[in-house]
Structure formats: C-alpha cells, structure tokens
Design an enzyme around this catalytic site. Structure first.
Site, PDB file in Angstrom:
ATOM      1  N   GLY A   1       7.894  10.281  -5.954  1.00 47.31           N
ATOM      2  CA  GLY A   1       7.432   8.882  -5.991  1.00 47.31           C
ATOM      3  C   GLY A   1       7.887   8.127  -7.227  1.00 47.31           C
ATOM      4  O   GLY A   1       7.348   7.082  -7.547  1.00 47.31           O
TER       5      GLY A   1
ATOM      6  N   VAL B   1       2.347   2.904  -5.569  1.00 46.01           N
ATOM      7  CA  VAL B   1       1.550   2.236  -6.609  1.00 46.01           C
ATOM      8  C   VAL B   1       0.339   1.521  -6.003  1.00 46.01           C
ATOM      9  O   VAL B   1      -0.790   1.647  -6.502  1.00 46.01           O
ATOM     10  CB  VAL B   1       2.426   1.243  -7.413  1.00 46.01           C
ATOM     11  CG1 VAL B   1       1.597   0.517  -8.470  1.00 46.01           C
ATOM     12  CG2 VAL B   1       3.598   1.983  -8.073  1.00 46.01           C
TER      13      VAL B   1
ATOM     14  N   GLY C   1       5.992   2.205 -16.791  1.00 45.19           N
ATOM     15  CA  GLY C   1       4.956   2.861 -15.971  1.00 45.19           C
ATOM     16  C   GLY C   1       3.623   2.813 -16.684  1.00 45.19           C
ATOM     17  O   GLY C   1       3.087   1.738 -16.980  1.00 45.19           O
TER      18      GLY C   1
ATOM     19  N   LYS D   1      13.792  -3.939 -17.298  1.00 46.57           N
ATOM     20  CA  LYS D   1      12.648  -3.680 -18.185  1.00 46.57           C
ATOM     21  C   LYS D   1      12.921  -4.164 -19.606  1.00 46.57           C
ATOM     22  O   LYS D   1      12.042  -4.726 -20.262  1.00 46.57           O
ATOM     23  CB  LYS D   1      12.311  -2.187 -18.161  1.00 46.57           C
ATOM     24  CG  LYS D   1      11.739  -1.749 -16.812  1.00 46.57           C
ATOM     25  CD  LYS D   1      11.692  -0.251 -16.691  1.00 46.57           C
ATOM     26  CE  LYS D   1      11.051   0.182 -15.379  1.00 46.57           C
ATOM     27  NZ  LYS D   1      11.246   1.592 -15.072  1.00 46.57           N
TER      28      LYS D   1
ATOM     29  N   PHE E   1       0.851  -1.201   0.000  1.00 46.72           N
ATOM     30  CA  PHE E   1       0.000   0.000   0.000  1.00 46.72           C
ATOM     31  C   PHE E   1       0.889   1.254   0.000  1.00 46.72           C
ATOM     32  O   PHE E   1       0.758   2.136   0.824  1.00 46.72           O
ATOM     33  CB  PHE E   1      -0.918  -0.021   1.232  1.00 46.72           C
ATOM     34  CG  PHE E   1      -2.121   0.868   1.104  1.00 46.72           C
ATOM     35  CD1 PHE E   1      -3.083   0.633   0.126  1.00 46.72           C
ATOM     36  CD2 PHE E   1      -2.299   1.944   1.974  1.00 46.72           C
ATOM     37  CE1 PHE E   1      -4.206   1.451   0.020  1.00 46.72           C
ATOM     38  CE2 PHE E   1      -3.425   2.769   1.877  1.00 46.72           C
ATOM     39  CZ  PHE E   1      -4.382   2.522   0.898  1.00 46.72           C
TER      40      PHE E   1
ATOM     41  N   GLU F   1      12.779   3.964  -6.975  1.00 45.80           N
ATOM     42  CA  GLU F   1      12.568   2.745  -6.183  1.00 45.80           C
ATOM     43  C   GLU F   1      12.881   3.053  -4.713  1.00 45.80           C
ATOM     44  O   GLU F   1      13.580   4.032  -4.408  1.00 45.80           O
ATOM     45  CB  GLU F   1      13.520   1.641  -6.664  1.00 45.80           C
ATOM     46  CG  GLU F   1      13.330   1.239  -8.117  1.00 45.80           C
ATOM     47  CD  GLU F   1      11.940   0.695  -8.401  1.00 45.80           C
ATOM     48  OE1 GLU F   1      11.521  -0.273  -7.762  1.00 45.80           O
ATOM     49  OE2 GLU F   1      11.258   1.253  -9.280  1.00 45.80           O
TER      50      GLU F   1
ATOM     51  N   GLY G   1       5.419   6.958 -11.340  1.00 44.23           N
ATOM     52  CA  GLY G   1       4.445   7.755 -10.590  1.00 44.23           C
ATOM     53  C   GLY G   1       3.200   6.943 -10.288  1.00 44.23           C
ATOM     54  O   GLY G   1       2.915   5.944 -10.959  1.00 44.23           O
TER      55      GLY G   1
ATOM     56  N   LYS H   1       9.201  -5.211 -11.721  1.00 43.87           N
ATOM     57  CA  LYS H   1      10.102  -5.763 -12.764  1.00 43.87           C
ATOM     58  C   LYS H   1      11.201  -6.639 -12.189  1.00 43.87           C
ATOM     59  O   LYS H   1      11.666  -7.575 -12.855  1.00 43.87           O
ATOM     60  CB  LYS H   1      10.704  -4.662 -13.640  1.00 43.87           C
ATOM     61  CG  LYS H   1      11.339  -3.516 -12.897  1.00 43.87           C
ATOM     62  CD  LYS H   1      10.361  -2.385 -12.741  1.00 43.87           C
ATOM     63  CE  LYS H   1      10.761  -1.484 -11.615  1.00 43.87           C
ATOM     64  NZ  LYS H   1      10.112  -0.200 -11.620  1.00 43.87           N
TER      65      LYS H   1
ATOM     66  N   ASP I   1      17.404  -0.952 -13.216  1.00 43.25           N
ATOM     67  CA  ASP I   1      15.944  -0.947 -13.377  1.00 43.25           C
ATOM     68  C   ASP I   1      15.587  -0.959 -14.871  1.00 43.25           C
ATOM     69  O   ASP I   1      14.738  -1.743 -15.307  1.00 43.25           O
ATOM     70  CB  ASP I   1      15.361   0.291 -12.681  1.00 43.25           C
ATOM     71  CG  ASP I   1      13.857   0.372 -12.825  1.00 43.25           C
ATOM     72  OD1 ASP I   1      13.148  -0.326 -12.073  1.00 43.25           O
ATOM     73  OD2 ASP I   1      13.379   1.110 -13.715  1.00 43.25           O
TER      74      ASP I   1
HETATM   75  P1  NAP Z   1       6.663   1.811  -2.273  1.00 50.57           P
HETATM   76  O1  NAP Z   1       6.070   3.176  -2.334  1.00 50.57           O
HETATM   77  O2  NAP Z   1       7.888   1.585  -1.482  1.00 50.57           O
HETATM   78  O3  NAP Z   1       5.508   0.820  -1.834  1.00 50.57           O
HETATM   79  C1  NAP Z   1       5.714  -0.530  -1.514  1.00 50.57           C
HETATM   80  C2  NAP Z   1       4.797  -0.841  -0.360  1.00 50.57           C
HETATM   81  O4  NAP Z   1       4.789  -2.237  -0.147  1.00 50.57           O
HETATM   82  C3  NAP Z   1       5.252  -0.163   0.933  1.00 50.57           C
HETATM   83  O5  NAP Z   1       4.137   0.367   1.599  1.00 50.57           O
HETATM   84  C4  NAP Z   1       5.875  -1.324   1.686  1.00 50.57           C
HETATM   85  O6  NAP Z   1       5.809  -1.153   3.091  1.00 50.57           O
HETATM   86  C5  NAP Z   1       4.972  -2.453   1.250  1.00 50.57           C
HETATM   87  N1  NAP Z   1       5.586  -3.750   1.463  1.00 50.57           N
HETATM   88  C6  NAP Z   1       6.817  -4.156   1.097  1.00 50.57           C
HETATM   89  N2  NAP Z   1       7.025  -5.419   1.496  1.00 50.57           N
HETATM   90  C7  NAP Z   1       5.899  -5.805   2.126  1.00 50.57           C
HETATM   91  C8  NAP Z   1       5.497  -6.999   2.774  1.00 50.57           C
HETATM   92  N3  NAP Z   1       6.332  -8.050   2.855  1.00 50.57           N
HETATM   93  N4  NAP Z   1       4.266  -7.071   3.322  1.00 50.57           N
HETATM   94  C9  NAP Z   1       3.431  -6.012   3.248  1.00 50.57           C
HETATM   95  N5  NAP Z   1       3.746  -4.839   2.661  1.00 50.57           N
HETATM   96  C10 NAP Z   1       4.976  -4.751   2.106  1.00 50.57           C
HETATM   97  O7  NAP Z   1       7.004   1.301  -3.759  1.00 50.57           O
HETATM   98  P2  NAP Z   1       6.231   1.673  -5.104  1.00 50.57           P
HETATM   99  O8  NAP Z   1       6.905   2.846  -5.697  1.00 50.57           O
HETATM  100  O9  NAP Z   1       4.784   1.685  -4.862  1.00 50.57           O
HETATM  101  O10 NAP Z   1       6.658   0.439  -6.013  1.00 50.57           O
HETATM  102  C11 NAP Z   1       6.028  -0.814  -5.861  1.00 50.57           C
HETATM  103  C12 NAP Z   1       6.422  -1.695  -7.035  1.00 50.57           C
HETATM  104  O11 NAP Z   1       6.010  -1.077  -8.265  1.00 50.57           O
HETATM  105  C13 NAP Z   1       7.929  -1.907  -7.180  1.00 50.57           C
HETATM  106  O12 NAP Z   1       8.151  -3.192  -7.693  1.00 50.57           O
HETATM  107  C14 NAP Z   1       8.335  -0.877  -8.236  1.00 50.57           C
HETATM  108  O13 NAP Z   1       9.478  -1.248  -8.956  1.00 50.57           O
HETATM  109  C15 NAP Z   1       7.124  -0.896  -9.126  1.00 50.57           C
HETATM  110  N6  NAP Z   1       6.891   0.310  -9.904  1.00 50.57           N
HETATM  111  C16 NAP Z   1       6.894   1.524  -9.293  1.00 50.57           C
HETATM  112  C17 NAP Z   1       6.632   2.660 -10.014  1.00 50.57           C
HETATM  113  C18 NAP Z   1       6.642   4.025  -9.410  1.00 50.57           C
HETATM  114  O14 NAP Z   1       6.557   4.999 -10.143  1.00 50.57           O
HETATM  115  N7  NAP Z   1       6.718   4.154  -8.085  1.00 50.57           N
HETATM  116  C19 NAP Z   1       6.355   2.540 -11.389  1.00 50.57           C
HETATM  117  C20 NAP Z   1       6.354   1.270 -11.989  1.00 50.57           C
HETATM  118  C21 NAP Z   1       6.616   0.160 -11.231  1.00 50.57           C
HETATM  119  P3  NAP Z   1       7.026  -0.440   3.845  1.00 50.57           P
HETATM  120  O15 NAP Z   1       7.017   0.981   3.401  1.00 50.57           O
HETATM  121  O16 NAP Z   1       6.684  -0.661   5.261  1.00 50.57           O
HETATM  122  O17 NAP Z   1       8.277  -1.139   3.386  1.00 50.57           O
HETATM  123  N1  HSE Z   2      11.711   3.612 -10.460  1.00 49.53           N
HETATM  124  C1  HSE Z   2      11.084   3.354 -11.718  1.00 49.53           C
HETATM  125  C2  HSE Z   2      11.402   4.475 -12.683  1.00 49.53           C
HETATM  126  C3  HSE Z   2       9.615   3.249 -11.535  1.00 49.53           C
HETATM  127  O1  HSE Z   2      11.833   5.532 -12.218  1.00 49.53           O
HETATM  128  O2  HSE Z   2      11.224   4.302 -13.885  1.00 49.53           O
HETATM  129  C4  HSE Z   2       8.892   2.861 -12.793  1.00 49.53           C
HETATM  130  O3  HSE Z   2       9.193   1.560 -13.168  1.00 49.53           O
END
Ligand code: NAP
Ligand code: HSE
Length: 382
Positions: A169, A11, A116, A187, A8, A172, A284, A87, A183
């Site tokens: 946001g 994303v 994204g 991809k 939560f 990573e 994002g 990924k 990263d």
């Molecule tokens: P984030 O903001 O760090 O969110 C991850 C969440 O998952 C955090 O709340 C984390 O809690 C929770 N979590 C991690 N391990 C857990 C577990 N074992 N049990 C329960 N909750 C757990 O990361 P995000 O940016 O949303 O990214 C999530 C995924 O999407 C990643 O794989 C990333 O590469 C991918 N992604 C992100 C984006 C982007 O723009 N942000 C874009 C494309 C793909 P804690 O904070 O307590 O660790």
């Molecule tokens: N950290 C990654 C980026 C999130 O900046 O492209 C999207 O995959």
C-alpha cells in the site's frame, strides 16, 4: 468535528477508522464510486456528502487532480475545512485552494501530502514563523526507498521490489510517479511553498530509479556506496528556489543510509535552529491517516493554514547547484562528459564527472536517452 472522507482506499479507510476513536472528531459520510456504496455511511456524490447535516470538515484521500480539485473547491465554498493527503492536487492547485479557504474562513492543511506520517510540513510551517529556512529536503518517497533498500540489502530485483511496495500500500495507484521521482518532486514543491512562500511550477528536475538495475547495485557496492533517492530545495537570488530530485550515492555512515523500508528522512536547516531531521514511515495506511488526523486536530485548535497568504507560484533555477555525478552508460555515449575518472568493461562505461550543474546533467541524460542510450546517473556528495 464531524469529518467527511473522500475516497475509501488505503488512506481513506484508515482515516475513517481513526475518526471513530479520535478526541473531538466524529465519523462523517464517505464518498465512494457509484456501485461501491455497500454500507450506510457511504455516498456516491459530492453533493450528498456536503449536504449531510453537521459535516464541518472534509478529508480528501482519492488521489489525482480531477475531480479532487472540483470537490475540494465545492467543500471550501460550502464552508467546510479541507485537509488532504494528495500532493498532486496541492502541487497543482495549492495556491487557489489556499486563497479560497482564506476567503471563506475555513482551514486548508495538507501535512500528510509530504512524508506520510512524518510531521515535516507541520513543523516546517511552525518554524517559518520565527526562523529563516536555509534549505530543506531528504528522502520523501516511501515506495522508492523501500525498493532501493530491498534491492541493495535483500538483493530483490526492481520488479519484485516494486510489486512488494504495491502490495504493502505504499505506491500510488499508478506507480510511475513514485519511480520517476515525480512524487518526491511534488513533495519538495510543497516544502518550498511552506518554507519560502514560492510554489515552483517550472524549471524543476526529477530523476527517479527506473534506470537502476541489479547490475548497478553490484557496481556501486564495489565502490562502497549506497543509493538513495533524495530531494533538495533552497531559496536562490531572484525570488526563486532550486528544487530537484535525483539518486545520490552515499557512504554507509550517511544518515540517509540508515533509513530503511518505507521510511522517509525529511530535513530542514533553520538559520537559528540549525539542522532538524525527521525520520518515520513515509507511506502506508496508518502513518498517513495519522497525519490527516493531526491536521484535523490542528483545525480544532484554530491552526488553519500552512501556506502564507502571500504564497505564490514561481520558478525553480537549478543552474547554480553543481556537483560531480556517477554515470553508467554505453561506452559509445561518453564523449559529451568532462570526466574525473573513467572505466569501461564489455561496452559499459562508468564515469565520475567533473562538477556540473543539476540542470546540465538532467538535460544531457534526457538527450542521450532520446538517442537510445540506457543511462543511470546519481549525484556524488563532493
Ligand atoms: P487508493 O488506495 O488508490 O485509494 C483511493 C480511493 O479513492 C480508491 O478507493 C478509489 O476508488 C477512490 N476514488 C478515486 N476517485 C474517486 C472518485 N472520483 N469518487 C469516489 N472515489 C474515488 O490510494 P491511497 O494510497 O489511499 O492514496 C490516496 C491519496 O493519498 C493519494 O493522493 C496519495 O498520493 C496520497 N497518499 C498516499 C499514501 C500511501 O501510503 N498510500 C501516503 C501519503 C499520501 P477506485 O479504487 O475505484 O479507483
Ligand atoms: N506513494 C507515496 C510514497 C505515498 O511511496 O511515498 C506517500 O506519499
């Protein structure tokens, strides 16, 4: 389709909110860490999530490989469709997840894991059904594109640009995968798996932007060039692919140079379709959540897979890709390059190499760094 969300954060919270308005989809429980279950829809164990009545799909947005892989397998074995934005997970275990999902008759989609919100893998997976893919690649990391753009257009320092990308946001949880090019490499590995049925696990090279400084910005601007971090991939003879990520110096007229902020530019060239270019926000909350929702919608419409049933792990061969490089390094370390041009000022050399292989350049840079040289290098389009 009631959909559970794992994680939560940036994303996961976006997916949960979008589920409330999406046609044909319904909010399910959300997995959070113990102690963070401050709302009725939150659960603290995967068992509680998977045993919730009516859950048909699981969207993973926790990041990392474990426990994401264990939870993904548990969801698939429990008969739930599985979609992910992760990924790292798919690059490490995509083949096993795909095989398990096919065996259980549930879907496995991951278009949010590359680009994204950009519908790149989605379109690529459709294109491969009727066309041969000649090559693919592009700007696949929003954090580094944001940073490069901020450093070159707004004169931010590397540290300021990274902090902003984290606040927004895009980065990573540990941004080293972003800035090292890992990263983007993950991809392009997914792109290779979709386009060629080969998920390369070795022979890969990634050079990021960690060595790019404000002084480098001035030097390349004096040459009338702009830096972007670009991934490239294509099939090569011997059932292999080339796949690598590196900075590239481009003229302002190149399409990549109009890609600003957190935007990505993903491209493929089809043998019949010719070049296809997709530009959109590569990172994002809302762009990424929208890609996850698009995957869920595909599941509803019966489109369950983006990897073919014969997709396999393989190797990358980056020996045959050759081009010239721009290299900035201490003057005392320049002896091992074959150069086209060379200049030196206050002990810092700038050189343009004769064409050399991607493998040779990346390996030479790592040897020179091990010997203490601070090097920035970037490809030049010949
Ligand atoms: P984030 O903001 O760090 O969110 C991850 C969440 O998952 C955090 O709340 C984390 O809690 C929770 N979590 C991690 N391990 C857990 C577990 N074992 N049990 C329960 N909750 C757990 O990361 P995000 O940016 O949303 O990214 C999530 C995924 O999407 C990643 O794989 C990333 O590469 C991918 N992604 C992100 C984006 C982007 O723009 N942000 C874009 C494309 C793909 P804690 O904070 O307590 O660790
Ligand atoms: N950290 C990654 C980026 C999130 O900046 O492209 C999207 O995959």
């Amino acid at each position: 389709m009631k959909t559970a969300v794992l994680g939560f954060g940036t994303v996961g919270a976006g997916i949960y909110e979008m589920l409330s308005q999406a046609k044909g989809l319904e909010q399910g429980p959300v997995l959070v860490r113990p102690g963070k279950d401050d709302a009725a829809f939150k659960r603290t164990s995967i068992e509680a999530v998977l045993s919730e009545p009516g859950v048909e799909a699981v969207a993973e947005a926790m990041g990392g490989i474990e426990p994401a892989f264990t939870y993904a397998m548990a969801a698939i074995k429990a008969g739930k469709h599985f979609v992910t934005s992760n990924k790292a997970l798919v690059a490490a275990h995509g083949i096993e997840l795909s095989a398990a999902a096919r065996e259980r008759g549930v879907g496995f989609l991951f278009s949010a894991a590359c680009g994204g919100g950009v519908p790149f893998l989605h379109n690529l997976s459709i294109a491969v059904e009727s066309d041969d893919i000649v090559s693919l690649g592009g700007i696949l990391n929003g954090t580094t594109n944001y940073m490069l753009d901020a450093m070159q257009r707004r004169s931010l320092s590397y540290g300021e640009a990274l902090k902003d990308a984290q606040k927004l946001g895009y980065a990573e949880a540990d941004p080293s995968a972003d800035v090292s090019g890992l990263d983007a490499l993950r991809k392009i590995v997914l792109g290779s798996a979709v386009a060629y049925g080969v998920l390369p696990t070795d022979g890969l090279y990634n050079e990021g932007i960690e060595h790019f400084t404000a002084e480098d910005v001035k030097r390349i601007q004096a040459r009338g060039l702009i830096c972007r971090l670009v991934a490239k991939c294509a099939a090569v003879p011997g059932d292999k692919v080339y796949a690598y990520v590196e900075p590239v110096l481009l003229k302002a007229s190149a399409a990549e140079c109009s890609v600003l902020d957190n935007y990505n530019l993903a491209r493929y060239e089809g043998k019949c379709s010719g070049p296809m270019v997709f530009i959109g926000q590569g990172a994002g909350r809302w762009p990424t959540a929208s890609a996850v929702l698009r995957d869920l919608d595909c599941l509803l419409k019966g489109r369950l897979y983006m990897l073919s049933s014969d997709c396999r792990e393989g190797s990358a061969d980056n020996e045959a890709c050759r081009h010239s490089y721009y290299v900035r390094l201490p003057g005392s370390f320049t002896g091992c390059f074959e150069v086209k041009s060379y200049s030196e000022s206050d002990g810092t050399a700038e050189l343009i190499t004769k064409p050399m292989s991607v493998k040779a350049m990346h390996e030479l840079a790592s040897r020179l760094r091990a010997d203490g040289a601070d090097i920035f290098f970037a490809a030049l389009e010949d």
